[in-house]
Design an enzyme around this catalytic site. Sequence first.
Site, PDB file in Angstrom:
ATOM      1  N   HIS A 513      13.014  73.544  43.286  1.00  0.00           N
ATOM      2  CA  HIS A 513      14.491  73.669  42.983  1.00  0.00           C
ATOM      3  C   HIS A 513      14.763  75.261  42.414  1.00  0.00           C
ATOM      4  O   HIS A 513      15.267  75.309  41.318  1.00  0.00           O
ATOM      5  CB  HIS A 513      14.959  72.637  42.417  1.00  0.00           C
ATOM      6  CG  HIS A 513      14.733  71.399  42.642  1.00  0.00           C
ATOM      7  ND1 HIS A 513      14.944  70.223  42.243  1.00  0.00           N
ATOM      8  CD2 HIS A 513      14.178  71.029  44.140  1.00  0.00           C
ATOM      9  CE1 HIS A 513      14.661  69.082  43.032  1.00  0.00           C
ATOM     10  NE2 HIS A 513      14.373  69.655  43.991  1.00  0.00           N
ATOM     11  N   ASN A 514      14.310  76.062  43.031  1.00  0.00           N
ATOM     12  CA  ASN A 514      14.594  77.436  42.383  1.00  0.00           C
ATOM     13  C   ASN A 514      16.019  77.929  42.929  1.00  0.00           C
ATOM     14  O   ASN A 514      16.636  77.673  44.048  1.00  0.00           O
ATOM     15  CB  ASN A 514      13.726  78.665  43.249  1.00  0.00           C
ATOM     16  CG  ASN A 514      12.387  77.892  43.278  1.00  0.00           C
ATOM     17  OD1 ASN A 514      11.916  77.393  43.985  1.00  0.00           O
ATOM     18  ND2 ASN A 514      11.441  78.329  42.234  1.00  0.00           N
TER      19      ASN A 514
END
Lengths: 584, 255
Positions: A513-514
């Site tokens: 979840h960048n």
Amino acid sequence: MAERLPPVDALLVGFGWTGAILGQELTDAGLNVLALERGAWRDTPTDFAPTFAQDELRYYFRHELFERLSHETLTVRNNIGQTALPMRQLGSFLPGSNVGGAGVHWNGQTWRFLPSDFVAHSHNLQRYGKLQQDMTIQDWGVSYDELEPHYDRFEYICGISGQAGNLRGAIQAGGNPFEGPRARPYPNPPMAMSYPPTLFAEAARSLGYKPFPQPSANMSQAYTNPLGVQLGPCTYCGFCEKFGCGNYSKATAQTTILPVLMRKPNFTLRTESEVLKINLDSTGKRAVSVTYVDAAGREYEQPADLIVLTAYILHNVRLLLLSGIGKPYDPVAGTGVVGRNYAYQITSSVNVFYDDKLLNPFIGAGAHGMLIDEFNGDNFDHSGLGFIGGGFIGIVQTGGRPIEMHATPEGTPKWGSAFKKAIARNYLRSTSVVTHGAVMSHRGNYLDLDPTYRDVYGRPLLRMTFDFTDNEHKMSDYLTDKATDLAKAMKPREIKVNKRQGSWDVVPYQTTHNTGGAVMGTDPSTSVVNRYLQSWDVSNLFVLGSGAFPQNPGYNPTGTVAALAYWAADAIRTRYLKAPGPLA
Amino acid sequence: MTTDSAPVRITRRRLLSAGAVLPVAATAASQLIRRDMPWQEGTAAEPTAATQASQGNQYAFLAAAEAAFVEAAVARIIPHDELGPGALEAGAAVFIDRQLAGEFGRGERWYMQGPWAKGEKTQGYQTRMTPANLYRAAIREIDAAVGHEGKAASFAKLAVAEQDRWLKDLEDGKPQLPTADAKTFFTMLLQNTLEGFWSDPVYGGNRDMAGWKLIGFPGAHYDYTAYVGKHGEAFPLPPTGLGGRPAWRKEGSNG
């Protein structure tokens, strides 16, 4: 010398979830659309068929569906005082590769962000008076209400299984009472629940919380989506996360959109075609083409009227930097925008060990869990806590794949006879309460180009400078304490608390979840794209994906990534095509 | 390679007949996909093709002394005991050998360009050695250090208590080996041993599904729908691998 190709109306760079969505929407609008994907074609029957999809070694530990770092990686460091070094092996996050992207191997945890998440800056400032120094959070420029129809669209394309918590303002029993109002229920009922999530829900109720089933892109029943594409019921085989679904039971680009899009006469996909640069005209305000390389190493120039970056966040941001579009962020001066406000997710867990309960952890699915949302976002009063933001807490039984998941009680050695005995005793009788927390943006966390390391083309790698700040540690510790109380309320033999301590570490898997780096907003001095995900500098360029998040709320990102894609596509269709130019 | 051109040819024909504006000659090295879901019969990449060499105990990568080290080490990491077979009996040494002989051993998917620096702990693997090189160097250097210590000629010849002490020291990063990093090597050895104990049997380890039987993991089972709601009940079926179960095989077949 690049060979110049005939122009297309719209060009998509990368072909995962957002590429599929934009491809579908823009071809519906009558445009001649070309997608350039650097990877290869991937589909269910050829690449993760049910006869061999359940292979933990191949797909997770040997990274079959993930990015090949030998081709391209990024460099990492915790702060500007360190020298960034390349991420040589995958660990903390797992970007995808090939058609479908990371959406092929996602879990399917499909959330809407809270209404207050979209106004994080103004909301927290109003409620708590001030923000921590160097926290660079900001409002998104788009509201929950504006995105609601687009969330709805994606949920129906995917066939999300879930229980509504708020239907047009009326709180629904059994759903998440904190969610924003939704126009209609989920298209499918919640998944059947295995034992551990059920035990968690009972414990949560005993403490006065309101547990609800995780919104899931794993099908609780057979489903036909609005495009006429069919998905099959999930078999709870426990190979979702990090795997492709061989059973057509997980919503991906392949199982929801591509069967329709790929057959359209005005859509073309070119695989093994890697975009190196976006080319601008002499004014620098208009993108005229991209330069790409094919598998034989030949260069082409592909002109297009409209260019949409639909690759993974890290590649979108890097392409902007390599193309000289937008002012790069400078963390010392605090100026510039491209690469600014990179954020991530902070997670922790509490292992729960029973003697008297068989939990069968192998019965699972990627988004098969019971959760509480009492401590997410601003659902609770943060006065005096020293942090803002939060996360969800619960048990998500994704599967009991043994190389990855073999929890042992406190004090167990990592090998030897005592290790073996502990695994044999606990494998079937243990589970884990997880916390999934927000990461606020911070002045020192950002993306830029690395001065030293290069990819196979000789271009600079992206450099990630990131660490958890005091806000994240306080918040995660708070969530972990709540998770500990919940774990104890499950009445196990013993628990083991795994806090997220110290600096961000590239080694252990955390989440893919960048976020941030090409953030959306209403002020060109603090955002890369406007509220329609249109570049402030180059109006025929749109940048999609989680790079647009100004900070990362306490939920999985894909629901919002997709809702923003439909939102941007709608703006292109209804406004931009009629009068090409800046929309804001 | 012959199959690669088939869908391109088909889509080109369709493209031309459709009078499309997109060029075709330029894209030979890419796959141009248009008005089609490119399904190619017989291209499903099953894992068994890469691992058919995994029958038997003939080592493909490890030299005799290296094999002796790996066999001894995996036998201590997951020992044979009253609970049943350990990693050695489950074929973890063969598994590791096959892995080192293949793509993993060569580090093909890893970023292996310089410059090289030790870095912070949070920056992960920064060793220049591929897994194959690391095993080779570490085993040679550990055996030399064991020999220098004087209790046995090599790690494999040490008493098990001494082997455990060596493994613990490697885990703690204590030995200063000439080129290999002790802790990095131990971390990889431990991980590969667990993989050899718990991965699907097609890779040469987890023989007779011993790793799965020990813990109660049913393996590559397709459908648990009937069992999701049976809370607390034991799952009744024995484990299944990608290649099925031994009981499914015909007498005399080696498949």
